[in-house]
Every structure is written in structure tokens, then in C-alpha cells.
Design an enzyme around this catalytic site. Sequence first.
Site, PDB file in Angstrom:
ATOM      1  N   MET A   5      28.450   6.098  -7.121  1.00 51.41           N
ATOM      2  CA  MET A   5      27.550   5.811  -6.007  1.00 51.41           C
ATOM      3  C   MET A   5      26.131   6.304  -6.309  1.00 51.41           C
ATOM      4  SD  MET A   5      30.070   6.551  -2.748  1.00 51.41           S
ATOM      5  CE  MET A   5      30.690   8.150  -3.285  1.00 51.41           C
ATOM      6  N   GLU A  48      35.395  12.010   0.009  1.00 48.74           N
ATOM      7  CA  GLU A  48      34.043  12.560  -0.039  1.00 48.74           C
ATOM      8  C   GLU A  48      34.013  13.971   0.548  1.00 48.74           C
ATOM      9  OE1 GLU A  48      30.962   9.909   1.307  1.00 48.74           O
ATOM     10  OE2 GLU A  48      31.996   8.146   0.536  1.00 48.74           O
ATOM     11  N   TRP A  97      32.900   8.696   4.264  1.00 47.26           N
ATOM     12  CA  TRP A  97      32.152   9.879   4.670  1.00 47.26           C
ATOM     13  C   TRP A  97      32.666  10.464   5.984  1.00 47.26           C
ATOM     14  CZ3 TRP A  97      29.119  13.402   2.707  1.00 47.26           C
ATOM     15  CH2 TRP A  97      28.353  14.207   3.551  1.00 47.26           C
ATOM     16  N   TRP A 114      45.787  -7.827  21.607  1.00 44.53           N
ATOM     17  CA  TRP A 114      44.686  -8.764  21.449  1.00 44.53           C
ATOM     18  C   TRP A 114      43.620  -8.264  20.462  1.00 44.53           C
ATOM     19  CZ3 TRP A 114      46.657  -7.466  26.307  1.00 44.53           C
ATOM     20  CH2 TRP A 114      47.436  -8.462  26.906  1.00 44.53           C
TER      21      TRP A 114
END
Length: 482
Positions: free
Chosen positions: A214, A149, A108, A81
Site C-alpha cells: 500500500m 492492519e 483499517w 430484504w
Amino acid sequence: MNSFILIVFCVIILTANVTANEKYVVCYYGTWAAYRNGLGKFDVDNINTELCTHIVYTFLGINKRGTVVSLDPYLDYPDDWGKDNLRKFITLKDQNPNVKLILAVGGWNEGSAKYSIMAATPKIRKNFITSSIQIIQKYGFDGLDIDWEYPNRGDSVFGQDDIDNFTQLLKELREEFDKHGLLLSAAVASVKSMASLSYDIPAISQYLDLINVMSYDMSIPSDLVTGHNSPLHKRESNVVISKENLKSVDGVLEYWLKQGCPPEKLILGLPLFGHTFKLSDVKNNGVGASSNGPGISGPYTATNGLIGYNELCLKLRKEAWDIKYDNSSKVPYAVQGKNWISYDDAKSLTAKVKYALQFNIAGIMLWSIETDDFLGICQSDDYPLTRAVNIALGRSIESSPTQGSSTSSPSTSKPPTIDPIEEFHCKDTGFYANPEECSSYFYCVKSASGNLVPKLLHCPGNLHWDQKNQLCNYPDQANCYA
């Protein structure tokens, strides 16, 4: 002539045929927002596909054999489910066949160790590539985003060897992806002090289609002093320092371009969230003021030191904050007692986009769309920050929501905004229970003329509006008796 200026001049000449309409908007989608409460809850139904050229599904991970695996099987898959989110995400193509849907691996919380081992070991590396292609093809994604990262940082196992191993991984991915026509991108650290430890930039640039830099978290709440999350320029000072060494967007662009990143592959990453600090002294509240660590959290993200724009914009409307603007860094910040917040608004994001466009970069990346004001609670349109970026890039977009609100049924998680209700009279700005029924509520806002106007919103699923706690709640806890 300065070497960087010469590079930029040559780039502009060589790529003058690229028009603003071809610029990319890469939207990262944090799937964990499906578990947030009230107006912070964000599902696939909330995504406006017209505002993004690429949408990145975050995150899947890897096991010790390098196989790509779900980090949240209940969310990603239909078994037991589950929410079947991967399949639902791919159906976004039905709304916009032109949008590229990318699967992201890493993040991260995954750390560096597993990826360091995988990239260093040919057998595990091959298994990663094979399993990546299998899941991409099973669901119909257009490509893969690597969010390691970071190489040679954190809990890396192989240290400096990660740099060449990452390049080798991308080379082998490129060779196999080309056989299937798949896109390959990576999310990478931005400033020189961090990126120089992790990447051979000319080498990785050969194999990546898009390089998502980033350009945020340049100051973080654990710092000893307040600072901007994503400043465009350095603050005024008497210290002479090379731009590429700065923690600023202009420094990031200079460093990556000088290192050989092709501008037609560079995507400048910008934040749709802010960082919060706790001031040491209420009287010393400027940029660079002493801080005692992370500040307030938002009601939906629930993380000290971080606040989504959708959370912040409501605070700024409902509470007394001193909003300031740093003319040097071209970004706003807000102060309330010992609370200090660095954030971005439409003005600051537009300034960064316009600055970046002079280098003819490929486009803008946004982290992440579920923290924009995606319901349009604070503005007349949904996604005001994402819209501002699209406009600054010269992309043609609708002036009002076009996805989800017209096709979603009342049982979906997107509360559709409808025309103002004449029968309901607002006494002040804010949220109010609907006296007629429990599954909807009103949000009163000021129009451009200054008049209070009600917007009718609907709770997701079978939830009821809880006026006391100002959120959609379970019926037995909402205390609604309409």
C-alpha cells in the site's frame, strides 16, 4: 557493484520472459460506496471487469472465535430484504470469466487486536482458515486477501509475537488453500519505518501469491505540514538519506525488493484518492507548509482530509484552483486559499507504473475503484485513472465503456452515458435539468475542439434530478415538474 543494482539486474535476466500483457491490475472495491449519494453511489453494476485482472471485495471481518463474518449483513446477504451483494459480485464472472474475484478480510476499521489473538491461538487460527474456505467456496471466490492492519502495531495484543504468528497463519492458510486451488494475497504496509515492525518479508513471501504493498498515505492530513500522499521520488534537499528509508514509491520498491520480496509477487499499490490539508498561512502554500490539520471533504466520501478523484476532478473543473506540479516527486497538488490537496492524476500514475516496471514487478494495485471517475463525468471515458494504469502496463483495453452501460436497465444504479443530444444546448459546463423529464439530466462538457457538448445521464432507481442541490434525490424533495 551496488547490491541492490545487482539484485535488480539478476531479476530482469531471470524473468525476461514475462511480458507486459501478463501484468496484473488488482482493483479493490469499497462496498460501502453503495450508500453514497448522487453520482458517488457505486454498486456492483458499476464495475468494469475489463480493466482489472483481480477485483477484491472489501471487507468481511472476524468474531472472537476467528469465524469470518459479515461486517454489513444487510449489504452482503439477501436476508431481511438485504442487497445480496456477495452473490451479485460473483456474477461479474459472467462478464469476464478470466477475472479473479478475491474476498478481503480485515481493513483499517477492524483494527489489530482480534487478528493478533486469532493468529496466536491454534484453535482460533484453524477456525479462521476453515470458515474462510467455507465462504469462499459457498459463493465461488477465487481466493482470500488478508488485510490485517497491522501486526505488532495499533491495538495489537501480542506485540512482536505478531510477526511470527502472521507468518504461521499464512503457512497454514497456504497448506489448506493448495488443496482447493485458491489464491492467497495480503495488503501490507509500505515504507520501511512501518513495514519493518510488522513482517518477516522473506518468510511471508513464501506463502503469498500476491503481496499488495500500500504505497500511499505517506503524508496524512493529521501531519503538522503538507505532504504528498504517494510521491514517486523524494523532494530535493541537502539531506543524504537511503532510498529505502524514504516515504516515496522508489523507497518502498527498494526496501521490499532488498528484503527478499520476489518481484513476480510484488504488486505496487497506488491511490485513486487524495488527501486534503488546511493551511496555517495562505501565503505559505508549498509542499511542507504548516498545516492546521485535515482539510475539505468530498460530497460523496464525506470525510475531512480525504477526497476521491471523482470528487476532485469536478472541483478542479468548476472552481478556481491553482494546480501545481512537483517536478521532484512527480505528482500534482492543488491550492485554493487555505485549502491544499495532494492527489494523483493520469500523468503521475503513469510515471509510477513506468518506474516500477523496470524492476519487473507483478503489477499494480488500485485503492479503490469507486473513487475513480467511474462514470466518465470529467473525461470522455469511464475510469480515466484505471485506464491510464492499464495503458502504462501495456494491457489491451477497450477505448470506451464495455461493461454495464449496454446491459444495464434504467432501474440499475449505473447512469449510462449516451451520445450527445443535439436538441439540448449547453450554456456553460456543468449539470442541467432535463426539461423533458425528471429521471435524467444533462452534463455539459467541452469537447476536444472546445465546443460545449451535452451528455445525457440517468438517475438510479426511481430518483429524480435535483437541480438546486446538484444530485439525484427522492421525488418529493427534488422539486422537478417536467
